[in-house]
Design a protein around this motif. Structure first.
Motif, PDB file in Angstrom:
ATOM      1  N   MET A  55       0.825  -1.204   0.000  1.00 32.52           N
ATOM      2  CA  MET A  55       0.000   0.000   0.000  1.00 32.52           C
ATOM      3  C   MET A  55       0.864   1.261   0.000  1.00 32.52           C
ATOM      4  SD  MET A  55      -2.949  -1.120  -0.442  1.00 32.52           S
ATOM      5  CE  MET A  55      -3.945   0.353  -0.263  1.00 32.52           C
ATOM      6  N   ALA A  56       2.017   1.218   0.664  1.00 30.00           N
ATOM      7  CA  ALA A  56       2.937   2.365   0.627  1.00 30.00           C
ATOM      8  C   ALA A  56       3.435   2.570  -0.798  1.00 30.00           C
ATOM      9  CB  ALA A  56       4.099   2.139   1.587  1.00 30.00           C
ATOM     10  N   ASN A  57       3.708   1.471  -1.492  1.00 31.67           N
ATOM     11  CA  ASN A  57       4.139   1.570  -2.886  1.00 31.67           C
ATOM     12  C   ASN A  57       3.042   2.170  -3.763  1.00 31.67           C
ATOM     13  OD1 ASN A  57       6.862   0.709  -3.082  1.00 31.67           O
ATOM     14  ND2 ASN A  57       6.203  -1.403  -2.674  1.00 31.67           N
ATOM     15  N   GLN A  58       1.793   2.027  -3.325  1.00 36.43           N
ATOM     16  CA  GLN A  58       0.664   2.637  -4.055  1.00 36.43           C
ATOM     17  C   GLN A  58       0.348   4.036  -3.521  1.00 36.43           C
ATOM     18  OE1 GLN A  58      -2.782   0.047  -4.365  1.00 36.43           O
ATOM     19  NE2 GLN A  58      -1.490  -1.758  -4.600  1.00 36.43           N
ATOM     20  N   GLN A  59       1.288   4.588  -2.713  1.00 39.09           N
ATOM     21  CA  GLN A  59       1.156   5.968  -2.201  1.00 39.09           C
ATOM     22  C   GLN A  59       0.014   6.139  -1.211  1.00 39.09           C
ATOM     23  OE1 GLN A  59       3.725   7.949  -2.974  1.00 39.09           O
ATOM     24  NE2 GLN A  59       4.405   6.206  -4.204  1.00 39.09           N
ATOM     25  N   ASP A  60      -0.429   5.066  -0.555  1.00 39.28           N
ATOM     26  CA  ASP A  60      -1.445   5.194   0.497  1.00 39.28           C
ATOM     27  C   ASP A  60      -0.850   6.037   1.635  1.00 39.28           C
ATOM     28  OD1 ASP A  60      -4.046   3.612   1.775  1.00 39.28           O
ATOM     29  OD2 ASP A  60      -2.519   4.106   3.269  1.00 39.28           O
ATOM     30  N   PRO A  61      -1.495   7.150   2.005  1.00 44.28           N
ATOM     31  CA  PRO A  61      -0.869   8.077   2.969  1.00 44.28           C
ATOM     32  C   PRO A  61      -0.604   7.442   4.341  1.00 44.28           C
ATOM     33  CG  PRO A  61      -2.751   9.127   1.889  1.00 44.28           C
ATOM     34  CD  PRO A  61      -2.782   7.683   1.505  1.00 44.28           C
ATOM     35  N   LEU A  62      -1.520   6.599   4.818  1.00 44.11           N
ATOM     36  CA  LEU A  62      -1.324   5.971   6.121  1.00 44.11           C
ATOM     37  C   LEU A  62      -0.186   4.962   6.056  1.00 44.11           C
ATOM     38  CD1 LEU A  62      -2.206   5.653   9.021  1.00 44.11           C
ATOM     39  CD2 LEU A  62      -4.085   4.173   8.271  1.00 44.11           C
ATOM     40  N   ALA A  63      -0.173   4.140   5.020  1.00 44.97           N
ATOM     41  CA  ALA A  63       0.913   3.164   4.851  1.00 44.97           C
ATOM     42  C   ALA A  63       2.255   3.877   4.717  1.00 44.97           C
ATOM     43  CB  ALA A  63       0.648   2.285   3.629  1.00 44.97           C
ATOM     44  N   LEU A  64       2.261   4.993   3.962  1.00 44.12           N
ATOM     45  CA  LEU A  64       3.506   5.758   3.797  1.00 44.12           C
ATOM     46  C   LEU A  64       3.998   6.293   5.140  1.00 44.12           C
ATOM     47  CD1 LEU A  64       2.997   7.792   0.497  1.00 44.12           C
ATOM     48  CD2 LEU A  64       4.835   6.159   0.990  1.00 44.12           C
ATOM     49  N   SER A  65       3.083   6.790   5.968  1.00 44.43           N
ATOM     50  CA  SER A  65       3.520   7.350   7.251  1.00 44.43           C
ATOM     51  C   SER A  65       4.120   6.249   8.131  1.00 44.43           C
ATOM     52  CB  SER A  65       2.367   8.067   7.966  1.00 44.43           C
ATOM     53  OG  SER A  65       1.494   7.141   8.574  1.00 44.43           O
ATOM     54  N   ILE A  66       3.580   5.029   8.027  1.00 43.44           N
ATOM     55  CA  ILE A  66       4.107   3.912   8.824  1.00 43.44           C
ATOM     56  C   ILE A  66       5.492   3.494   8.326  1.00 43.44           C
ATOM     57  CG2 ILE A  66       3.752   1.498   9.480  1.00 43.44           C
ATOM     58  CD1 ILE A  66       0.684   2.056   9.267  1.00 43.44           C
ATOM     59  N   VAL A  67       5.636   3.274   7.012  1.00 41.39           N
ATOM     60  CA  VAL A  67       6.954   2.816   6.519  1.00 41.39           C
ATOM     61  C   VAL A  67       8.017   3.908   6.708  1.00 41.39           C
ATOM     62  CG1 VAL A  67       6.026   1.125   4.878  1.00 41.39           C
ATOM     63  CG2 VAL A  67       6.535   3.447   4.090  1.00 41.39           C
ATOM     64  N   ARG A  68       7.612   5.183   6.598  1.00 43.37           N
ATOM     65  CA  ARG A  68       8.586   6.269   6.802  1.00 43.37           C
ATOM     66  C   ARG A  68       9.034   6.334   8.259  1.00 43.37           C
ATOM     67  NH1 ARG A  68       5.448  10.142   2.746  1.00 43.37           N
ATOM     68  NH2 ARG A  68       6.699   9.709   0.883  1.00 43.37           N
ATOM     69  N   ASP A  69       8.118   6.067   9.179  1.00 41.16           N
ATOM     70  CA  ASP A  69       8.463   6.058  10.597  1.00 41.16           C
ATOM     71  C   ASP A  69       9.435   4.906  10.876  1.00 41.16           C
ATOM     72  OD1 ASP A  69       8.362   6.809  13.259  1.00 41.16           O
ATOM     73  OD2 ASP A  69       6.418   5.887  13.657  1.00 41.16           O
ATOM     74  N   GLY A  70       9.147   3.747  10.293  1.00 42.32           N
ATOM     75  CA  GLY A  70      10.057   2.603  10.439  1.00 42.32           C
ATOM     76  C   GLY A  70      11.406   2.868   9.799  1.00 42.32           C
ATOM     77  N   ALA A  71      11.398   3.481   8.601  1.00 38.77           N
ATOM     78  CA  ALA A  71      12.642   3.788   7.891  1.00 38.77           C
ATOM     79  C   ALA A  71      13.474   4.796   8.679  1.00 38.77           C
ATOM     80  CB  ALA A  71      12.323   4.322   6.492  1.00 38.77           C
TER      81      ALA A  71
END
Lengths: 292, 292
Positions: free
Chosen positions: A217-233
């Motif tokens: 979902m982050a790869n599909q630019q989902d904003p919530l998924a992006l915020s999670i993977v960015r926090d982990g990264a």
């Protein structure tokens, strides 16, 4: 005393989801491999030793050997949790069937494998997350403090965080994106109550199975998924910078999440990444060979 | 059938740390009280019913009554976790010794108590956190999804987050303030390894015991402690706004953390807070009286 030509070398890479075994002869030729269930002393010493023996017996069977050969085995065993003295002691107390057993952290054998026994640093981001550097005999480790309290950026953490954010969305107090629906589909639930029922008491491996959904979902630019993977990264960036401050000649990242989360990490970190030379189970064999 | 004059009313307020009982006669006079251990079905039905009976027998003893009076008791029982159908069923299946048992969530009885049986909304921030509103028969609840995944802003969450941030500071990848030293002192540990050993597998109540340390340091303007309490307060703000959107005539906050964390919540929320009229165990009695 096992004669040199009869010596067998076993490398064990135990983790929260599975346990790998690799069996070589004294000349370094691969004889057999094995794969079994979780081997994490923090979650039970019985299961850990059972998984180690299970994987070992598979490797012996593939080599056309039986249990009589266990006494010829010099085993390098890498396990999560043995950085903690009490858990290391539990493993050391095991009445193992090998000629000799050398216990190290999963991090240590991963680092030895990644850099062909040479100096370097490694971040593991799989079911859990942690980092290590081994430089001129100096062993340094960080992270890996456990599910729920540490191991940020790991598969279990990505899954747990996605569930937590899903529950906030269902309570109408957090952002709601398509990720929420994907998480509920994956867990086969239709409301907050059944979601809580489904996840209560579950293992890190259970939550880690959700992480591909978050990454997709982050790869599909989902904003919530992006915020999670960015926090982990962000956490993995900070871990990487701390390891690089030790000036390792090589730096690698391994584990099922590592390859997927790198695209959200800082370029200045990811450009320092070298490919791993060997997998952790070969690192475990390198450890056993160096200590025999 | 128990004659009206012989009817006894019992209110039970069960939670993650303790279980309170209050016994009244038909006229509403206090006969006795009791206090026992944890009563949270999510953490074991056996312990829950044992704690309920323990607190009840204390109340009976204080009233000068014995077990023969159990059959005269109409019990209102408030418990965490019974919002989840499977756990509610476990409690309903209990072969209780009472004339009648009425089970409700800990939230529901807290709300009934806080507003003297009238409509209103409540946030509980104690060991866990959750919210409820009861308006014209409409029961609405949120939060309380469990330790590690939800219950932000609660005592257990404040303690767990402080431990997590302490481990980042010890790994030299997070800010280090005097809170780090205070957390280690409280847990009587001297490094990350012993800290992890100390906390592994511990209950929400264990982590909640750390929350006064976090609040105290936030009051002393410790930047790390402040960031934690503000993060928790932000969650409680969002929960309060969602509850206030239901237009409750009254709104209260209860629990050991509630009073301390309000100073970091938004004024627009805290100025809506009314004092609670009765404690939850009286709410449980009001429930039983309304259903007999």
């Amino acid at each position: 005393m096992v004669s040199l030509s009869q010596q067998l070398f076993l490398g064990i890479d135990g983790g929260g989801s599975k346990c790998k075994a690799r069996l070589e002869n004294a000349q370094g030729e691969l004889l057999g491999e094995g794969l079994s269930g979780p081997a994490n002393p923090l979650r039970g010493i019985e299961q850990t030793t059972t998984s180690i023996l299970d994987a070992t017996q598979q490797a012996l069977a593939e080599a056309g050997l039986n249990d009589a050969s266990l006494a010829h085995i010099y085993a390098g065993i890498g396990l999560a949790g043995v950085n903690i003295p009490a858990y290391r002691q539990l493993v050391q107390n095991w009445q193992h069937p090998f000629a000799q057993m050398y216990v190290a952290t999963d991090l240590h054998i991963a680092c030895l494998g990644a850099h062909d026994g040479g100096d370097g640093a490694v971040i593991i981001a799989g079911t859990g997350s942690s980092g290590v550097s081994v430089i001129q005999g100096e062993y340094f480790e960080m992270g890996g403090h456990g599910f729920g309290v540490g191991d940020k950026g790991s598969g279990a953490w990505l899954g747990l965080t996605a569930v937590s954010k899903t529950l906030e969305a269902l309570d109408d107090i957090g952002i709601s994106t398509p990720l929420v629906e994907k998480v509920m589909q994956h867990l086969q639930v239709d409301c907050a109550h059944t979601l809580v029922e489904q996840i209560t008491g579950k293992s890190p491996a259970f939550f880690a199975k959700l992480s591909p959904v978050v990454v997709e979902m982050a790869n599909q630019q989902d904003p919530l998924a992006l915020s999670i993977v960015r926090d982990g990264a962000d956490y993995l960036n900070r871990m990487a910078r701390r390891l690089l401050a030790n000036k390792p000649p090589r730096f690698s990242m391994i584990g099922g999440v590592a390859q997927h989360i790198q695209k959200w990490m800082d370029d200045e970190v990811t450009q320092r990444i070298s490919p791993t030379i060997h997998p952790p189970e070969i690192g475990a064999i390198l450890l056993a060979r160096s200590l025999v």
